[in-house]
Design a protein around this motif. Structure first.
Motif, PDB file in Angstrom:
ATOM      1  N   THR A  58       0.838  -1.199   0.000  1.00 51.30           N
ATOM      2  CA  THR A  58       0.000   0.000   0.000  1.00 51.30           C
ATOM      3  C   THR A  58       0.871   1.247   0.000  1.00 51.30           C
ATOM      4  O   THR A  58       1.308   1.718  -1.045  1.00 51.30           O
ATOM      5  CB  THR A  58      -0.977   0.011   1.197  1.00 51.30           C
ATOM      6  OG1 THR A  58      -0.236  -0.053   2.428  1.00 51.30           O
ATOM      7  CG2 THR A  58      -1.948  -1.151   1.142  1.00 51.30           C
ATOM      8  N   HIS A  59       1.159   1.786   1.196  1.00 56.29           N
ATOM      9  CA  HIS A  59       1.808   3.092   1.333  1.00 56.29           C
ATOM     10  C   HIS A  59       3.318   3.068   1.171  1.00 56.29           C
ATOM     11  O   HIS A  59       3.962   4.106   1.237  1.00 56.29           O
ATOM     12  CB  HIS A  59       1.472   3.705   2.689  1.00 56.29           C
ATOM     13  CG  HIS A  59       1.557   2.740   3.833  1.00 56.29           C
ATOM     14  ND1 HIS A  59       2.711   2.056   4.139  1.00 56.29           N
ATOM     15  CD2 HIS A  59       0.614   2.342   4.733  1.00 56.29           C
ATOM     16  CE1 HIS A  59       2.494   1.267   5.197  1.00 56.29           C
ATOM     17  NE2 HIS A  59       1.225   1.422   5.577  1.00 56.29           N
ATOM     18  N   GLY A  60       3.898   1.910   0.959  1.00 57.59           N
ATOM     19  CA  GLY A  60       5.330   1.817   0.744  1.00 57.59           C
ATOM     20  C   GLY A  60       6.116   1.349   1.944  1.00 57.59           C
ATOM     21  O   GLY A  60       7.255   0.898   1.799  1.00 57.59           O
ATOM     22  N   TYR A  61       5.526   1.446   3.121  1.00 59.56           N
ATOM     23  CA  TYR A  61       6.211   1.006   4.331  1.00 59.56           C
ATOM     24  C   TYR A  61       5.864  -0.439   4.687  1.00 59.56           C
ATOM     25  O   TYR A  61       6.278  -0.940   5.732  1.00 59.56           O
ATOM     26  CB  TYR A  61       5.905   1.964   5.489  1.00 59.56           C
ATOM     27  CG  TYR A  61       6.558   3.308   5.265  1.00 59.56           C
ATOM     28  CD1 TYR A  61       7.890   3.521   5.595  1.00 59.56           C
ATOM     29  CD2 TYR A  61       5.860   4.353   4.661  1.00 59.56           C
ATOM     30  CE1 TYR A  61       8.513   4.738   5.351  1.00 59.56           C
ATOM     31  CE2 TYR A  61       6.473   5.578   4.410  1.00 59.56           C
ATOM     32  CZ  TYR A  61       7.801   5.759   4.762  1.00 59.56           C
ATOM     33  OH  TYR A  61       8.417   6.956   4.508  1.00 59.56           O
ATOM     34  N   ASP A  62       5.111  -1.089   3.813  1.00 61.86           N
ATOM     35  CA  ASP A  62       4.790  -2.506   3.953  1.00 61.86           C
ATOM     36  C   ASP A  62       5.473  -3.264   2.814  1.00 61.86           C
ATOM     37  O   ASP A  62       4.841  -3.864   1.961  1.00 61.86           O
ATOM     38  CB  ASP A  62       3.281  -2.735   3.961  1.00 61.86           C
ATOM     39  CG  ASP A  62       2.557  -1.929   2.880  1.00 61.86           C
ATOM     40  OD1 ASP A  62       3.227  -1.274   2.053  1.00 61.86           O
ATOM     41  OD2 ASP A  62       1.314  -1.957   2.857  1.00 61.86           O
ATOM     42  N   THR A  63       6.786  -3.229   2.824  1.00 63.69           N
ATOM     43  CA  THR A  63       7.607  -3.755   1.739  1.00 63.69           C
ATOM     44  C   THR A  63       7.399  -5.256   1.535  1.00 63.69           C
ATOM     45  O   THR A  63       7.279  -6.022   2.486  1.00 63.69           O
ATOM     46  CB  THR A  63       9.099  -3.506   2.052  1.00 63.69           C
ATOM     47  OG1 THR A  63       9.261  -2.170   2.526  1.00 63.69           O
ATOM     48  CG2 THR A  63       9.955  -3.713   0.816  1.00 63.69           C
ATOM     49  N   VAL A  64       7.400  -5.664   0.254  1.00 68.28           N
ATOM     50  CA  VAL A  64       7.363  -7.093  -0.067  1.00 68.28           C
ATOM     51  C   VAL A  64       8.591  -7.526  -0.855  1.00 68.28           C
ATOM     52  O   VAL A  64       8.822  -8.729  -1.017  1.00 68.28           O
ATOM     53  CB  VAL A  64       6.075  -7.474  -0.834  1.00 68.28           C
ATOM     54  CG1 VAL A  64       4.852  -7.255   0.045  1.00 68.28           C
ATOM     55  CG2 VAL A  64       5.967  -6.707  -2.141  1.00 68.28           C
ATOM     56  N   ASP A  65       9.392  -6.574  -1.356  1.00 67.76           N
ATOM     57  CA  ASP A  65      10.615  -6.927  -2.073  1.00 67.76           C
ATOM     58  C   ASP A  65      11.563  -5.737  -2.051  1.00 67.76           C
ATOM     59  O   ASP A  65      11.356  -4.759  -2.770  1.00 67.76           O
ATOM     60  CB  ASP A  65      10.314  -7.332  -3.512  1.00 67.76           C
ATOM     61  CG  ASP A  65      11.524  -7.944  -4.212  1.00 67.76           C
ATOM     62  OD1 ASP A  65      12.655  -7.776  -3.703  1.00 67.76           O
ATOM     63  OD2 ASP A  65      11.341  -8.577  -5.276  1.00 67.76           O
ATOM     64  N   HIS A  66      12.606  -5.829  -1.238  1.00 68.64           N
ATOM     65  CA  HIS A  66      13.561  -4.721  -1.104  1.00 68.64           C
ATOM     66  C   HIS A  66      14.508  -4.614  -2.292  1.00 68.64           C
ATOM     67  O   HIS A  66      15.272  -3.655  -2.384  1.00 68.64           O
ATOM     68  CB  HIS A  66      14.405  -4.898   0.163  1.00 68.64           C
ATOM     69  CG  HIS A  66      13.676  -4.660   1.440  1.00 68.64           C
ATOM     70  ND1 HIS A  66      13.062  -5.658   2.147  1.00 68.64           N
ATOM     71  CD2 HIS A  66      13.474  -3.525   2.152  1.00 68.64           C
ATOM     72  CE1 HIS A  66      12.517  -5.175   3.244  1.00 68.64           C
ATOM     73  NE2 HIS A  66      12.745  -3.877   3.275  1.00 68.64           N
TER      74      HIS A  66
END
Length: 427
Positions: free
Chosen positions: A65-73
């Motif tokens: 969503t907002h970018g702070y729920d990362t799924v792939d760094h």
């Protein structure tokens, strides 16, 4: 610590909002790249025109969503684009002498992160929590169920963050803003950061810390700098509440930090109400006068230089007002000229006097609605006079002689300011 941060001043932006990407609805972390990141390049000349020389980017990695729920760094968020888009942005910044800082979210990840989705008892221990009846109950960040906390005591997490940091430093960035660094044990940073510095000794590491013993955190963590929320609060509260004693106290505490580290200073960022909404447009220059004449590594939150407004609210979507989409270029903006000119004049002053980076500030005089400050090294001095009240005031200016910004005529070591007046002078 590298020496270049002594001359760094940042333009801070939230990329997903800046390019008008969807934040909550219709987000697919595995979608085809939308190539919106190119929209930032026309704004790089604006960064230079302001007198700044760095871009502090909010989250750019694949997230839910907002970018702070990362799924792939290791992958650029497809709402922004792809690796080639990012490489073009870095090259365009380099051509202009602009440094890049990335936002590293290393305290938590989104629940959709593959390592969490494929979690087993026998796999790498990356997350805090416990197994109960064959089910993993994860700890989360500050009650946000979507943000799964990493286990910072795990060597696997140390190795992962080192790998992520080095990957993007190798791609040409200059350092990292460490999101929610206050929630991560200092021992984790102390173990991990030296490994990164071995490969990238010129990298700079800024920790987001909103409370706690800043001096102890820097010493124990080895981070180079921390966000100066106490000074930010002292500036806008002191001005908005007509209680400049609060600002005076914040400046005293700010000075105490300088023997250990130089904080990152700001009057706006992606997490707070914009300064024009916090204090009123007519008092924004007063806040800027403090920001650019006291010690620190200052940043401007994109849009604040135009006098944009926006109030942060504590609800779903409550950040949207302070994270808006930007037009195609700065020529499409109708700024508050007084605020824009104040930014330009004060940034230019800061550029001429790099010693301000670590100089101590003395409060010459303070009352509820007026104050005078002096920051100096040797015979070189900068004096700030502020009036946030509705009546004229006369303030001492010590050795301040030449008016740099604001208005007023110095005479006999004093200056008279009209209602809500301000002035910055140099010796």
């Amino acid at each position: 610590m590298p020496t270049w941060p002594e001359h760094a001043m940042w333009w801070h932006l939230y990329p997903l909002g800046f390019v008008g990407a969807p934040i909550r609805d219709g987000v697919d972390p595995d979608a085809e790249p939308a190539h919106r990141l190119d929209r930032l390049e026309p704004w790089l000349d604006h960064v230079i025109a302001l007198g700044l020389n760095g871009v502090l980017l909010g989250p750019v990695f694949a997230a839910e969503t907002h970018g702070y729920d990362t799924v792939d760094h290791f992958r650029i968020d497809p709402r922004l684009g792809d690796d080639e888009d990012f490489a073009r942005l870095v090259d365009a910044a380099r051509e202009r002498g602009i440094r890049i800082l990335l936002d590293g979210v290393f305290n938590h990840v989104g629940r959709g992160h593959p390592a969490f989705q494929n979690l087993t008892k026998d796999g790498p221990q990356l997350f805090r929590g416990r197994w109960t009846d064959g089910r993993f109950e994860a700890e989360v960040f500050e009650g946000h169920d979507a943000l799964v906390a990493l286990d910072h005591s795990s060597p696997a997490v140390v190795d992962l963050v080192v790998e992520i940091m080095c990957h993007w430093l190798d791609r040409g960035i200059d350092g990292w803003r460490l999101d929610a660094a206050y929630a991560v044990p200092s021992s984790f940073w102390a173990e991990m950061l030296p490994r990164v510095r071995e490969r990238f000794p010129e990298a700079w590491f800024l920790g987001e810390v909103i409370h706690g013993d800043a001096t102890a955190i820097v010493r124990e963590s080895t981070m180079d700098s921390l966000t100066q929320y106490e000074l930010w609060q002292g500036i806008w509260h002191g001005i908005a509440d007509r209680n400049l004693f609060e600002l005076s106290h914040a400046l005293e505490r700010h000075d105490e930090l300088l023997s250990t580290f130089v904080p990152q200073t700001f009057v706006g960022n992606h997490d707070v109400t914009r300064i024009a909404s916090a204090v009123g447009a007519d008092l924004v220059p007063h806040a800027l006068a403090v920001l650019f004449t006291v010690a620190g590594t200052p940043s401007v939150y994109a849009g604040d230089e135009f006098g944009w407004t926006g109030v942060k609210e504590h609800r779903l979507g409550g950040d949207d007002a302070v994270r808006p989409a930007f037009p195609a270029g700065p020529g499409d903006v109708e700024p508050d000229e007084r605020i824009l000119q104040a930014h330009q004049a004060l940034i230019a002053l800061r550029r001429r006097k790099p010693w301000l980076w670590r100089a101590h500030t003395d409060v010459i005089e303070v009352a509820n609605t007026a104050m005078a400050l002096r920051t100096a090294v040797g015979d070189d001095a900068v004096v700030v006079a502020l009036n946030v009240g509705d009546e004229p005031v006369s303030l001492p200016i010590a050795d301040g002689r030449a008016l740099v910004a604001g208005e007023g005529s110095p005479a006999d070591d004093r200056i008279t300011l009209g209602p809500r007046g301000w002035a910055v002078l140099e010796a």
